[in-house]
Design a protein around this motif. Structure first.
Motif, PDB file in Angstrom:
ATOM      1  N   THR A  26      50.319  11.587  30.191  1.00  0.00           N
ATOM      2  CA  THR A  26      48.741  11.478  30.660  1.00  0.00           C
ATOM      3  C   THR A  26      48.795  11.435  32.206  1.00  0.00           C
ATOM      4  OG1 THR A  26      48.620   8.993  30.531  1.00  0.00           O
ATOM      5  CG2 THR A  26      47.724  10.485  28.721  1.00  0.00           C
ATOM      6  N   ASP A  27      47.707  11.832  32.950  1.00  0.00           N
ATOM      7  CA  ASP A  27      47.761  11.856  34.284  1.00  0.00           C
ATOM      8  C   ASP A  27      46.701  10.724  34.538  1.00  0.00           C
ATOM      9  OD1 ASP A  27      47.111  11.893  37.029  1.00  0.00           O
ATOM     10  OD2 ASP A  27      46.230  13.940  36.984  1.00  0.00           O
ATOM     11  N   ASN A  28      47.602   9.596  35.087  1.00  0.00           N
ATOM     12  CA  ASN A  28      46.521   8.368  35.528  1.00  0.00           C
ATOM     13  C   ASN A  28      46.218   8.370  36.887  1.00  0.00           C
ATOM     14  OD1 ASN A  28      45.635   5.706  36.357  1.00  0.00           O
ATOM     15  ND2 ASN A  28      47.216   4.634  35.085  1.00  0.00           N
ATOM     16  N   ALA A  29      45.188   9.288  37.345  1.00  0.00           N
ATOM     17  CA  ALA A  29      44.734   9.689  38.725  1.00  0.00           C
ATOM     18  C   ALA A  29      44.433   8.354  39.315  1.00  0.00           C
ATOM     19  CB  ALA A  29      43.711  10.472  38.754  1.00  0.00           C
ATOM     20  N   GLU A  30      44.169   7.245  38.775  1.00  0.00           N
ATOM     21  CA  GLU A  30      43.430   6.179  39.459  1.00  0.00           C
ATOM     22  C   GLU A  30      44.774   5.422  40.149  1.00  0.00           C
ATOM     23  OE1 GLU A  30      41.906   2.157  37.731  1.00  0.00           O
ATOM     24  OE2 GLU A  30      40.212   3.703  37.812  1.00  0.00           O
ATOM     25  N   GLN A  31      45.870   5.564  39.332  1.00  0.00           N
ATOM     26  CA  GLN A  31      46.964   4.889  39.894  1.00  0.00           C
ATOM     27  C   GLN A  31      47.890   6.191  40.599  1.00  0.00           C
ATOM     28  OE1 GLN A  31      49.466   2.310  37.606  1.00  0.00           O
ATOM     29  NE2 GLN A  31      47.373   1.033  37.125  1.00  0.00           N
ATOM     30  N   GLY A  32      47.573   7.274  40.569  1.00  0.00           N
ATOM     31  CA  GLY A  32      48.581   8.260  41.457  1.00  0.00           C
ATOM     32  C   GLY A  32      49.803   8.498  40.531  1.00  0.00           C
ATOM     33  N   ARG A  33      49.642   8.798  39.419  1.00  0.00           N
ATOM     34  CA  ARG A  33      51.178   8.881  38.781  1.00  0.00           C
ATOM     35  C   ARG A  33      50.639   9.423  37.301  1.00  0.00           C
ATOM     36  NH1 ARG A  33      53.287   2.830  37.521  1.00  0.00           N
ATOM     37  NH2 ARG A  33      51.938   2.479  35.333  1.00  0.00           N
ATOM     38  N   TYR A  34      51.737  10.116  36.903  1.00  0.00           N
ATOM     39  CA  TYR A  34      51.774  10.617  35.501  1.00  0.00           C
ATOM     40  C   TYR A  34      52.364   9.635  34.747  1.00  0.00           C
ATOM     41  CZ  TYR A  34      49.882  15.202  36.599  1.00  0.00           C
ATOM     42  OH  TYR A  34      49.263  16.257  36.929  1.00  0.00           O
ATOM     43  N   GLU A  35      52.137   9.329  33.635  1.00  0.00           N
ATOM     44  CA  GLU A  35      52.690   8.276  32.564  1.00  0.00           C
ATOM     45  C   GLU A  35      53.121   8.973  31.420  1.00  0.00           C
ATOM     46  OE1 GLU A  35      50.307   4.532  34.043  1.00  0.00           O
ATOM     47  OE2 GLU A  35      49.567   5.345  32.446  1.00  0.00           O
ATOM     48  N   ILE A  36      54.280   8.505  30.843  1.00  0.00           N
ATOM     49  CA  ILE A  36      54.792   8.839  29.296  1.00  0.00           C
ATOM     50  C   ILE A  36      54.757   7.576  28.655  1.00  0.00           C
ATOM     51  CG2 ILE A  36      57.259   8.723  30.119  1.00  0.00           C
ATOM     52  CD1 ILE A  36      57.722  11.200  28.105  1.00  0.00           C
ATOM     53  N   ARG A  37      54.098   7.611  27.505  1.00  0.00           N
ATOM     54  CA  ARG A  37      54.275   6.682  26.575  1.00  0.00           C
ATOM     55  C   ARG A  37      54.942   7.132  25.448  1.00  0.00           C
ATOM     56  NH1 ARG A  37      51.051   2.624  28.358  1.00  0.00           N
ATOM     57  NH2 ARG A  37      49.695   2.980  30.135  1.00  0.00           N
ATOM     58  N   LEU A  38      55.732   6.284  24.720  1.00  0.00           N
ATOM     59  CA  LEU A  38      56.559   6.324  23.280  1.00  0.00           C
ATOM     60  C   LEU A  38      55.742   5.526  22.275  1.00  0.00           C
ATOM     61  CD1 LEU A  38      60.074   7.002  24.628  1.00  0.00           C
ATOM     62  CD2 LEU A  38      58.303   8.507  24.057  1.00  0.00           C
ATOM     63  N   ASP A  39      55.214   6.021  21.497  1.00  0.00           N
ATOM     64  CA  ASP A  39      54.458   4.936  20.160  1.00  0.00           C
ATOM     65  C   ASP A  39      53.648   4.153  21.236  1.00  0.00           C
ATOM     66  OD1 ASP A  39      55.644   6.298  18.461  1.00  0.00           O
ATOM     67  OD2 ASP A  39      57.316   5.073  18.188  1.00  0.00           O
ATOM     68  N   GLY A  40      52.919   4.438  22.061  1.00  0.00           N
ATOM     69  CA  GLY A  40      51.961   3.722  22.907  1.00  0.00           C
ATOM     70  C   GLY A  40      52.608   2.929  23.765  1.00  0.00           C
ATOM     71  N   GLU A  41      53.711   2.799  24.052  1.00  0.00           N
ATOM     72  CA  GLU A  41      54.537   1.921  25.112  1.00  0.00           C
ATOM     73  C   GLU A  41      54.914   2.473  26.250  1.00  0.00           C
ATOM     74  OE1 GLU A  41      58.358  -1.111  25.272  1.00  0.00           O
ATOM     75  OE2 GLU A  41      57.942  -0.193  23.576  1.00  0.00           O
TER      76      GLU A  41
END
Length: 92
Positions: free
Chosen positions: A6-21
């Protein structure tokens, strides 16, 4: 294992989560017509499992879908693009 990028635009970063983590992120700054990637980090518990590559691909695919270019200041993103010629057209 489910993977979500996901693009967490508020924090200025793309994040990857595995099983929600949260497993990693790629920080960026938005420039005029470009996304400047500055730093990528993968949690040590997920290293060596392709998480960084999946994150890079997902982030760059999103940038491409927006019609933007990329300035890869982050060494990881820069190296990943070099290894994947089909993404080199994104580099400004």
């Amino acid at each position: 294992m489910s993977t979500e990028i996901t693009d967490n635009a508020e924090q200025g970063r793309y994040e990857i989560r595995l099983d929600g983590e949260l497993a990693g992120f790629a920080e960026y700054e938005r420039g005029e017509g470009a996304v400047v990637f500055t730093h990528t980090e993968v949690d040590s518990a997920f290293e060596g499992k392709g998480v960084g590559g999946a994150l890079a691909r997902g982030a760059l695919d999103d940038v491409r879908s927006q019609g933007l270019s990329v300035v890869p200041l982050c060494p990881f993103i820069k190296k990943w693009i070099r290894k994947h010629p089909d993404y080199q057209d994104l580099v400004r």
